[in-house]
Design a protein around this motif. Structure first.
Motif, PDB file in Angstrom:
ATOM      1  N   ASP B  57       0.893  -1.256   0.048  1.00  0.00           N
ATOM      2  CA  ASP B  57      -0.085   0.068  -0.074  1.00  0.00           C
ATOM      3  C   ASP B  57       0.917   1.337  -0.033  1.00  0.00           C
ATOM      4  OD1 ASP B  57      -0.911   0.126   3.380  1.00  0.00           O
ATOM      5  OD2 ASP B  57       1.054   0.169   2.681  1.00  0.00           O
ATOM      6  N   SER B  58       1.975   1.246  -0.359  1.00  0.00           N
ATOM      7  CA  SER B  58       3.005   2.237  -0.388  1.00  0.00           C
ATOM      8  C   SER B  58       2.737   3.311  -1.223  1.00  0.00           C
ATOM      9  CB  SER B  58       4.549   1.648  -0.768  1.00  0.00           C
ATOM     10  OG  SER B  58       4.620   0.977  -1.831  1.00  0.00           O
ATOM     11  N   GLY B  59       1.824   3.084  -2.160  1.00  0.00           N
ATOM     12  CA  GLY B  59       1.510   4.008  -3.106  1.00  0.00           C
ATOM     13  C   GLY B  59       0.375   5.145  -2.668  1.00  0.00           C
ATOM     14  N   LEU B  60      -0.552   4.773  -1.658  1.00  0.00           N
ATOM     15  CA  LEU B  60      -1.443   5.478  -1.045  1.00  0.00           C
ATOM     16  C   LEU B  60      -0.793   6.797  -0.686  1.00  0.00           C
ATOM     17  CD1 LEU B  60      -3.465   2.926   0.929  1.00  0.00           C
ATOM     18  CD2 LEU B  60      -4.174   3.918  -1.346  1.00  0.00           C
ATOM     19  N   PRO B  61      -1.318   7.985  -0.968  1.00  0.00           N
ATOM     20  CA  PRO B  61      -0.534   9.456  -0.650  1.00  0.00           C
ATOM     21  C   PRO B  61      -0.821   9.629   0.594  1.00  0.00           C
ATOM     22  CG  PRO B  61      -2.744   9.720  -2.009  1.00  0.00           C
ATOM     23  CD  PRO B  61      -2.520   7.977  -2.070  1.00  0.00           C
ATOM     24  N   ASN B  62      -1.863   9.407   1.340  1.00  0.00           N
ATOM     25  CA  ASN B  62      -2.001   9.775   2.856  1.00  0.00           C
ATOM     26  C   ASN B  62      -3.078   8.828   3.380  1.00  0.00           C
ATOM     27  OD1 ASN B  62      -4.655  11.015   2.199  1.00  0.00           O
ATOM     28  ND2 ASN B  62      -2.988  12.619   0.961  1.00  0.00           N
ATOM     29  N   ASP B  63      -3.444   9.185   4.838  1.00  0.00           N
ATOM     30  CA  ASP B  63      -4.138   8.449   5.416  1.00  0.00           C
ATOM     31  C   ASP B  63      -5.690   8.664   5.069  1.00  0.00           C
ATOM     32  OD1 ASP B  63      -3.797  10.214   8.783  1.00  0.00           O
ATOM     33  OD2 ASP B  63      -4.576  10.782   6.810  1.00  0.00           O
ATOM     34  N   ARG B  64      -5.932   9.618   4.097  1.00  0.00           N
ATOM     35  CA  ARG B  64      -7.304  10.007   3.758  1.00  0.00           C
ATOM     36  C   ARG B  64      -7.703   8.705   2.791  1.00  0.00           C
ATOM     37  NH1 ARG B  64      -8.417  13.244   0.590  1.00  0.00           N
ATOM     38  NH2 ARG B  64      -6.536  14.090  -0.130  1.00  0.00           N
ATOM     39  N   PHE B  65      -6.849   7.887   2.232  1.00  0.00           N
ATOM     40  CA  PHE B  65      -7.103   6.971   1.333  1.00  0.00           C
ATOM     41  C   PHE B  65      -6.902   5.634   1.864  1.00  0.00           C
ATOM     42  CE2 PHE B  65      -6.859   9.213  -2.831  1.00  0.00           C
ATOM     43  CZ  PHE B  65      -6.538  10.285  -2.477  1.00  0.00           C
ATOM     44  N   PHE B  66      -7.869   4.905   1.580  1.00  0.00           N
ATOM     45  CA  PHE B  66      -8.040   3.494   2.194  1.00  0.00           C
ATOM     46  C   PHE B  66      -8.484   2.353   1.059  1.00  0.00           C
ATOM     47  CE2 PHE B  66      -7.158   0.697   5.669  1.00  0.00           C
ATOM     48  CZ  PHE B  66      -8.446  -0.268   5.779  1.00  0.00           C
ATOM     49  N   ALA B  67      -8.103   1.230   1.159  1.00  0.00           N
ATOM     50  CA  ALA B  67      -8.907   0.324   0.348  1.00  0.00           C
ATOM     51  C   ALA B  67      -9.034  -1.015   0.769  1.00  0.00           C
ATOM     52  CB  ALA B  67      -8.102   0.111  -1.126  1.00  0.00           C
ATOM     53  N   VAL B  68     -10.133  -1.688   0.574  1.00  0.00           N
ATOM     54  CA  VAL B  68     -10.311  -2.940   1.377  1.00  0.00           C
ATOM     55  C   VAL B  68     -10.716  -4.023   0.048  1.00  0.00           C
ATOM     56  CG1 VAL B  68     -10.932  -2.222   3.399  1.00  0.00           C
ATOM     57  CG2 VAL B  68     -12.774  -2.401   1.536  1.00  0.00           C
ATOM     58  N   ARG B  69     -10.538  -5.287   0.593  1.00  0.00           N
ATOM     59  CA  ARG B  69     -10.921  -6.556  -0.395  1.00  0.00           C
ATOM     60  C   ARG B  69     -11.269  -7.523   0.660  1.00  0.00           C
ATOM     61  NH1 ARG B  69      -7.214  -9.580  -4.851  1.00  0.00           N
ATOM     62  NH2 ARG B  69      -8.850 -10.044  -6.435  1.00  0.00           N
ATOM     63  N   PRO B  70     -12.321  -7.425   1.077  1.00  0.00           N
ATOM     64  CA  PRO B  70     -12.798  -8.497   2.415  1.00  0.00           C
ATOM     65  C   PRO B  70     -13.134  -9.910   2.058  1.00  0.00           C
ATOM     66  CG  PRO B  70     -14.681  -7.154   1.727  1.00  0.00           C
ATOM     67  CD  PRO B  70     -13.463  -6.409   0.939  1.00  0.00           C
TER      68      PRO B  70
END
Lengths: 110, 118
Positions: B57-70
């Motif tokens: 997840d190193s490309g996420l620009p900041n903690d406002r971005f989050f992704a899931v794949r439950p």
């Protein structure tokens, strides 16, 4: 990360062969070279991938010299529908290495 | 067979709002990627899933971005407190097994979601 350098744009005419060269001086030993094509309002589409020498498929050829510091995508007899952005990618060890760069805008003219 | 699909195709929101972008990968593909593409630029890597877990997840620009794949299939990219600079096309791609060793697996991209933050 291996950085790639491509021409910003190229023009060609229908029926001509087009060669797009990508420089990747810092390519690592285990890196593969991959080319993608992107049309407006669409996601990129895989074209071809290679490690060394020459690779050919039904769409294109990829030429890689022995030092692997560059590669050339060859599109035979282009048509208007080949107008697109072409990206050269180098890497393979991790997803973080999948850096697209700005690509080459190929415009095929009638 | 069906390719990668993304919904919505377009999303307009106001600064400060929360948005969710959905990606349906090709059935059976274990690897899933999110990219962001600004006008005139190539896709920029955000995050890579292998199965249900975020392998990178190193490309996420900041903690406002989050992704899931439950469940290891559909993925959702979530952006909190959107900013005008978040406006871009968000692309999702999937591949059969992902990247390992020296070989990049072919990635199949969806059409993207165009996000506009006013």
């Amino acid at each position: 990360l291996a950085k790639t350098t491509q021409p910003i744009s190229m023009d060609s005419y229908e029926g001509q062969e087009v060669n797009i060269t990508c420089s990747h001086n810092n390519i690592a030993t285990n890196d593969y070279i991959t080319w993608y094509q992107q049309f407006p309002s669409q996601g990129p589409r895989f074209i071809i991938q290679g490690y060394k020498t020459k690779v050919t498929n039904e769409v294109a050829s990829l030429f890689i010299p022995a030092d692997r510091k560059s590669s050339t995508l060859s599109l035979p007899r282009v048509s208007l529908s080949d107008t697109a952005v072409y990206y050269c990618l180098v890497g393979g060890g991790s997803a973080r290495q999948l850096t697209f760069g700005s690509g080459t805008q190929l415009t095929v003219l009638p | 067979g069906a390719g990668v699909s993304q919904t919505p195709s377009n999303k307009v929101t106001e600064k400060g709002k929360y948005v969710e972008l959905r990606c349906d990968p090709i059935s059976g593909h274990t690897a899933l990627y999110w990219y962001r593409q600004s006008l005139g630029q190539g896709p920029e890597f955000l995050i890579y899933f292998q199965g249900t877990g975020a392998a990178d997840d190193s490309g996420l620009p900041n903690d406002r971005f989050f992704a899931v794949r439950p469940e290891g299939s559909v993925s959702t990219l979530k952006i909190q407190r959107t900013e005008r600079g978040d406006s871009a096309v968000y692309l999702c791609a999937s591949s059969r097994t992902g990247t390992s060793g020296g070989l990049q697996e072919t990635q199949y991209f969806g059409p993207g979601t165009r996000l506009l933050v006013l």
